[in-house]
Design a protein around this motif. Structure first.
Motif, PDB file in Angstrom:
ATOM      1  N   HIS A 148       0.865  -1.177   0.000  1.00 64.10           N
ATOM      2  CA  HIS A 148       0.000   0.000   0.000  1.00 64.10           C
ATOM      3  C   HIS A 148       0.901   1.226   0.000  1.00 64.10           C
ATOM      4  O   HIS A 148       2.128   1.082  -0.004  1.00 64.10           O
ATOM      5  N   ASP A 152       5.387   4.937   5.191  1.00 68.04           N
ATOM      6  CA  ASP A 152       6.440   4.018   5.626  1.00 68.04           C
ATOM      7  C   ASP A 152       6.669   2.890   4.624  1.00 68.04           C
ATOM      8  O   ASP A 152       7.531   2.038   4.829  1.00 68.04           O
ATOM      9  N   HIS A 153       5.897   2.889   3.527  1.00 68.70           N
ATOM     10  CA  HIS A 153       6.091   1.931   2.434  1.00 68.70           C
ATOM     11  C   HIS A 153       6.476   2.682   1.161  1.00 68.70           C
ATOM     12  O   HIS A 153       7.395   2.279   0.452  1.00 68.70           O
ATOM     13  N   ASP A 252       0.197  -4.290   6.168  1.00 67.76           N
ATOM     14  CA  ASP A 252      -0.161  -3.762   7.491  1.00 67.76           C
ATOM     15  C   ASP A 252      -1.568  -4.170   7.934  1.00 67.76           C
ATOM     16  O   ASP A 252      -2.165  -3.499   8.774  1.00 67.76           O
ATOM     17  N   HIS A 304       5.920  -5.086   9.278  1.00 69.25           N
ATOM     18  CA  HIS A 304       6.618  -4.417  10.383  1.00 69.25           C
ATOM     19  C   HIS A 304       6.958  -5.326  11.560  1.00 69.25           C
ATOM     20  O   HIS A 304       7.457  -4.845  12.582  1.00 69.25           O
TER      21      HIS A 304
HETATM   22 ZN   LIG Z   1       3.259   0.412   7.481  1.00 66.90          ZN
END
Ligand SMILES: [Zn+2]
Length: 319
Positions: A148, A152-153, A252, A304
């Motif tokens: 996605h 953080d990706h 996630d 994560h």
């Molecule tokens: Zn994430």
């Protein structure tokens, strides 16, 4: 006396709100299980020739209670920003890519002080830095699949200009529409002139309990699956290696495999903040719980989950 009563009343209200909110936020929730489905995922149609290597680009440590509902305050959990290099005879690519070199500046531009504290992290080395250090030419990466487009990706995107980024069209549309207002999206990842977007189109081909799938190489070794809920176009990937190991990368949907095993959703406080559709995300968690039960030889890998990612071969080693 009257003032004392009013003060007492206010104190009682504050106390009630405090405990009410605390209970709402941290009351351990267990999701309803889905009953009686066969969630076995089909094996590849040909022997897999896939090699896989995992890397992390940063980490943070938080109480387990922040990761999933019912997690302990006294136990700490290591979260990582991971990426996976996958070599198939037809293509070498990355699934996820971790954070990039400019992440500190990006945080300063997009988050206030409180948000930066909440999402604090320690950068280690980016995917590109790790590749260069290992004399692994980053130009070998033919495309990058992202589960996605949260920051953080998507933070890997500026690191590989011109390398096609695979996502669903609806994921990019939703991300771009929210990039100026939502804490989880950074405009500088999503509105670049040097990005080549490549849109995943799922086939109406069931794969285990999932209605749609995309068998990238036609041999069943890398199969993408829609897992919408966390974001509109969240996806997962089932990868089978030449060594016969199977991994289900779930992005996630959950930050912890333990939570999938225990049928625990994210803590409401963070779930409300990061999950676009909280109910749908919880349904996917319940479905993945069945997948976990019915595929005992497969490792479910939340992007994560530090302890889980640590079980895979660490770059530059491949398995
Ligand atoms: Zn994430």
């Amino acid at each position: 006396m009257r003032q004392l009563k009013i003060a007492g009343g206010i104190f009682a209200i504050v106390l009630a709100i405090f405990f009410g909110l605390g209970t709402y936020l941290f009351w351990p929730v267990v999701l309803d299980p889905i009953d009686d489905i066969n969630a076995t995922l089909p094996a590849p149609t040909q022997p897999s020739k896939v090699r896989l290597s995992a890397m992390t680009t940063g980490f943070n440590v938080s109480p387990q209670a922040a990761i999933y509902s019912g997690g302990k305050f006294t136990k700490s959990h290591r979260s990582v920003y991971s990426g996976f290099v996958i070599e198939h005879p037809d293509a070498t690519f990355m699934l996820e890519g971790g954070i990039g070199n400019k992440i500190a500046e990006e945080h300063a531009r997009n988050m206030n002080a409180l948000e930066r504290r909440l999402f604090a992290f320690q950068k280690t080395e980016t995917a590109k830095e790790r590749m260069i250090a290992a004399r692994y030419d980053p130009a070998q990466i033919e495309f990058i699949i992202l589960t996605h487009l949260h920051w953080d990706h998507a933070a890997v995107i500026p690191e590989f200009p011109g390398t096609p980024i695979w996502t669903e069209a609806k994921e990019l549309d939703a991300a771009q529409a929210l990039s100026d207002t939502h804490i989880s999206y950074f405009a500088e990842h999503l509105n670049r002139d040097d990005t080549v977007w490549s849109f995943i189109e799922f086939d109406d081909k069931p794969y285990g309990p999932f209605d749609k799938s995309k068998d990238i190489f036609g041999d069943g070794s890398v199969v993408l699956i829609p897992l919408g809920g966390h974001t509109k176009g969240s996806i997962g990937a089932v990868v089978t290696t030449a060594a016969g190991k199977r991994y289900f990368f779930i992005g996630d949907v959950s930050w912890s495999l333990e939570a999938i095993k225990l049928l625990r959703p994210k803590t409401p406080f963070v779930g409300n903040m990061v999950d676009a559709d909280r109910e749908k995300t919880r349904e996917v968690v319940a479905l993945l719980h069945e997948v976990w039960k019915d595929n005992p030889d497969m490792l479910i890998v939340p992007t994560h989950d530090g302890p889980v990612v640590a079980q895979l071969s660490s770059f530059p080693a491949f398995e």
